[in-house]
Design a protein around this motif. Sequence first.
Motif, PDB file in Angstrom:
ATOM      1  N   GLY A  83       0.832  -1.200   0.000  1.00 29.56           N
ATOM      2  CA  GLY A  83       0.000   0.000   0.000  1.00 29.56           C
ATOM      3  C   GLY A  83       0.863   1.246   0.000  1.00 29.56           C
ATOM      4  N   ALA A  84       0.357   2.323  -0.630  1.00 28.96           N
ATOM      5  CA  ALA A  84       1.111   3.573  -0.676  1.00 28.96           C
ATOM      6  C   ALA A  84       0.148   4.738  -0.796  1.00 28.96           C
ATOM      7  CB  ALA A  84       2.080   3.571  -1.841  1.00 28.96           C
ATOM      8  N   THR A  85       0.403   5.775   0.010  1.00 29.99           N
ATOM      9  CA  THR A  85      -0.323   7.036  -0.137  1.00 29.99           C
ATOM     10  C   THR A  85       0.700   8.137  -0.357  1.00 29.99           C
ATOM     11  OG1 THR A  85      -0.311   7.407   2.275  1.00 29.99           O
ATOM     12  CG2 THR A  85      -2.246   6.314   1.332  1.00 29.99           C
ATOM     13  N   TYR A  86       0.319   9.125  -1.155  1.00 29.25           N
ATOM     14  CA  TYR A  86       1.246  10.193  -1.538  1.00 29.25           C
ATOM     15  C   TYR A  86       0.643  11.531  -1.135  1.00 29.25           C
ATOM     16  CZ  TYR A  86       2.787   6.278  -4.390  1.00 29.25           C
ATOM     17  OH  TYR A  86       3.179   5.035  -4.809  1.00 29.25           O
ATOM     18  N   ALA A  87       1.514  12.451  -0.711  1.00 30.58           N
ATOM     19  CA  ALA A  87       1.043  13.765  -0.253  1.00 30.58           C
ATOM     20  C   ALA A  87       2.108  14.819  -0.549  1.00 30.58           C
ATOM     21  CB  ALA A  87       0.716  13.720   1.238  1.00 30.58           C
ATOM     22  N   LEU A  88       1.670  16.077  -0.577  1.00 31.75           N
ATOM     23  CA  LEU A  88       2.573  17.189  -0.858  1.00 31.75           C
ATOM     24  C   LEU A  88       2.366  18.277   0.182  1.00 31.75           C
ATOM     25  CD1 LEU A  88       4.651  18.399  -2.914  1.00 31.75           C
ATOM     26  CD2 LEU A  88       2.685  19.591  -3.944  1.00 31.75           C
ATOM     27  N   SER A  89       3.484  18.815   0.672  1.00 35.31           N
ATOM     28  CA  SER A  89       3.422  19.918   1.630  1.00 35.31           C
ATOM     29  C   SER A  89       4.173  21.116   1.059  1.00 35.31           C
ATOM     30  CB  SER A  89       4.051  19.513   2.963  1.00 35.31           C
ATOM     31  OG  SER A  89       4.167  20.643   3.825  1.00 35.31           O
ATOM     32  N   THR A  90       3.629  22.292   1.261  1.00 36.13           N
ATOM     33  CA  THR A  90       4.335  23.530   0.896  1.00 36.13           C
ATOM     34  C   THR A  90       4.776  24.262   2.147  1.00 36.13           C
ATOM     35  OG1 THR A  90       2.213  24.699   0.768  1.00 36.13           O
ATOM     36  CG2 THR A  90       3.105  23.776  -1.291  1.00 36.13           C
ATOM     37  N   ALA A  91       4.740  23.539   3.274  1.00 34.81           N
ATOM     38  CA  ALA A  91       5.131  24.134   4.551  1.00 34.81           C
ATOM     39  C   ALA A  91       6.271  23.344   5.190  1.00 34.81           C
ATOM     40  CB  ALA A  91       3.939  24.189   5.493  1.00 34.81           C
ATOM     41  N   GLY A  92       6.993  22.560   4.394  1.00 40.76           N
ATOM     42  CA  GLY A  92       8.096  21.786   4.936  1.00 40.76           C
ATOM     43  C   GLY A  92       7.646  20.428   5.445  1.00 40.76           C
ATOM     44  N   SER A  93       8.595  19.670   5.955  1.00 35.69           N
ATOM     45  CA  SER A  93       8.304  18.303   6.365  1.00 35.69           C
ATOM     46  C   SER A  93       7.353  18.233   7.547  1.00 35.69           C
ATOM     47  CB  SER A  93       9.608  17.578   6.713  1.00 35.69           C
ATOM     48  OG  SER A  93      10.276  18.261   7.780  1.00 35.69           O
ATOM     49  N   THR A  99      -3.103  15.260   0.567  1.00 34.47           N
ATOM     50  CA  THR A  99      -3.039  13.953  -0.079  1.00 34.47           C
ATOM     51  C   THR A  99      -3.219  14.092  -1.581  1.00 34.47           C
ATOM     52  OG1 THR A  99      -3.935  12.891   1.891  1.00 34.47           O
ATOM     53  CG2 THR A  99      -4.077  11.651  -0.181  1.00 34.47           C
ATOM     54  N   ILE A 100      -2.392  13.348  -2.304  1.00 39.24           N
ATOM     55  CA  ILE A 100      -2.464  13.356  -3.765  1.00 39.24           C
ATOM     56  C   ILE A 100      -3.260  12.129  -4.205  1.00 39.24           C
ATOM     57  CG2 ILE A 100      -1.125  13.280  -5.911  1.00 39.24           C
ATOM     58  CD1 ILE A 100       1.235  14.427  -4.320  1.00 39.24           C
ATOM     59  N   GLY A 101      -4.468  12.335  -4.716  1.00 36.01           N
ATOM     60  CA  GLY A 101      -5.261  11.231  -5.216  1.00 36.01           C
ATOM     61  C   GLY A 101      -5.644  10.243  -4.122  1.00 36.01           C
ATOM     62  N   SER A 102      -5.959   9.024  -4.548  1.00 36.40           N
ATOM     63  CA  SER A 102      -6.363   7.963  -3.621  1.00 36.40           C
ATOM     64  C   SER A 102      -5.196   7.035  -3.332  1.00 36.40           C
ATOM     65  CB  SER A 102      -7.532   7.156  -4.219  1.00 36.40           C
ATOM     66  OG  SER A 102      -8.631   7.990  -4.513  1.00 36.40           O
ATOM     67  N   ALA A 103      -5.326   6.276  -2.245  1.00 36.72           N
ATOM     68  CA  ALA A 103      -4.264   5.341  -1.871  1.00 36.72           C
ATOM     69  C   ALA A 103      -4.103   4.263  -2.940  1.00 36.72           C
ATOM     70  CB  ALA A 103      -4.579   4.709  -0.529  1.00 36.72           C
ATOM     71  N   ALA A 104      -2.864   3.883  -3.168  1.00 40.50           N
ATOM     72  CA  ALA A 104      -2.563   2.801  -4.110  1.00 40.50           C
ATOM     73  C   ALA A 104      -2.399   1.496  -3.338  1.00 40.50           C
ATOM     74  CB  ALA A 104      -1.283   3.114  -4.877  1.00 40.50           C
ATOM     75  N   THR A 105      -2.887   0.400  -3.909  1.00 42.72           N
ATOM     76  CA  THR A 105      -2.715  -0.922  -3.294  1.00 42.72           C
ATOM     77  C   THR A 105      -2.119  -1.880  -4.312  1.00 42.72           C
ATOM     78  OG1 THR A 105      -4.955  -1.646  -3.893  1.00 42.72           O
ATOM     79  CG2 THR A 105      -4.666  -0.570  -1.741  1.00 42.72           C
ATOM     80  N   PHE A 106      -1.433  -2.914  -3.802  1.00 41.25           N
ATOM     81  CA  PHE A 106      -0.743  -3.885  -4.659  1.00 41.25           C
ATOM     82  C   PHE A 106      -1.035  -5.285  -4.114  1.00 41.25           C
ATOM     83  CE2 PHE A 106       1.527   0.067  -4.198  1.00 41.25           C
ATOM     84  CZ  PHE A 106       1.753   0.471  -5.509  1.00 41.25           C
ATOM     85  N   THR A 107      -1.415  -6.195  -4.989  1.00 42.86           N
ATOM     86  CA  THR A 107      -1.753  -7.564  -4.610  1.00 42.86           C
ATOM     87  C   THR A 107      -0.809  -8.534  -5.300  1.00 42.86           C
ATOM     88  OG1 THR A 107      -4.076  -6.938  -4.384  1.00 42.86           O
ATOM     89  CG2 THR A 107      -3.582  -9.298  -4.510  1.00 42.86           C
ATOM     90  N   TYR A 108      -0.318  -9.542  -4.558  1.00 40.81           N
ATOM     91  CA  TYR A 108       0.643 -10.511  -5.076  1.00 40.81           C
ATOM     92  C   TYR A 108       0.110 -11.923  -4.836  1.00 40.81           C
ATOM     93  CZ  TYR A 108       3.544  -6.343  -4.432  1.00 40.81           C
ATOM     94  OH  TYR A 108       4.030  -5.062  -4.447  1.00 40.81           O
ATOM     95  N   ASP A 109       0.561 -12.863  -5.678  1.00 46.77           N
ATOM     96  CA  ASP A 109       0.202 -14.261  -5.440  1.00 46.77           C
ATOM     97  C   ASP A 109       1.242 -14.917  -4.543  1.00 46.77           C
ATOM     98  OD1 ASP A 109       2.431 -14.894  -7.001  1.00 46.77           O
ATOM     99  OD2 ASP A 109       1.251 -15.441  -8.774  1.00 46.77           O
TER     100      ASP A 109
END
Length: 294
Positions: A83-93, A99-109
């Motif tokens: 799983g991964a979520t992405y975000a952007l700050s203009t006020a430093g860390s 949040t940028i878009g929706s969370a990404a998920t990854f499925t493996y066998d």
Amino acid sequence: MAYTRESRTNPAGSQTGSAFATSALANDNALQDQVLSGLGDGWTYSQSGGTAEEPTTILLTNTTNSSIVFKATLTWSGGNITGATYALSTAGSGGPFDTIGSAATFTYDGSGNLTATTNFGGLFAKLAMELLGKYKATRTAYNAHAAATGASVHGLSTMSTQSAAAVAITGGTINGATVGATTAAAGTFTAAAEKSVAATFGATTTLPWNDRAAASSTATGSGAATLAFSNLPASGNLRSLTWFVVNGGLRTWSYPASVVWVSGSAPSLRSSGSNVISFFTVDGGTTVYGSVVY
């Protein structure tokens, strides 16, 4: 000509005419170059949380304007990012982060192959994401194998750790194995036992020199009988064969022409009771010396 890097301030609303278009084109070209090269020009990387190998937070900070920070928050399972979520700050860390878009998920066998994603795609997802977990699984297995010694390697027994000049065999069986065929040597034993299997010998009896078990027999019937040899040793090998026969005198025996009797003639066997006859050769059976032991 100096390379035009991507700008976080231009094109600006104050730009007019061709200046605005020039700034936009320069940024488009710079972003294209970074995507194709994988270069994060003007950004520094840092990570936190989790482990050094599987961090939960990754920060990319702009070196021109440190208040601009890109953040990826990751979840892991089985060595893979799930799983991964992405975000952007203009006020430093320190945020706040948008949040940028929706969370990404990854499925493996079960083999670590990427089988499905949400909000994420492209060849990177297939070629890079699944290779991460597979590499770590391979590395873990290799490190364990490389660290293994002796009997732990490939399930070998303790014999694999012994010197070839001093192998201790403390159990098991040898069935049909040729011992000393290439390099003959003397053996020292406290005792040796040869298996004996009683057999009934009739008119034709063959004694195999490579199987002492068949040399114990009981003669039946009457009349002429022939004794033959098989599997004689190769010339140059000394071997003896002892024939234990019960009631052998019931028949009149003919022996192989190669047999030379120590007494000068073939023995008379007992019709009731046992006889022990010894045969000996050193030339592959060209001459076989025979004598009555009992």
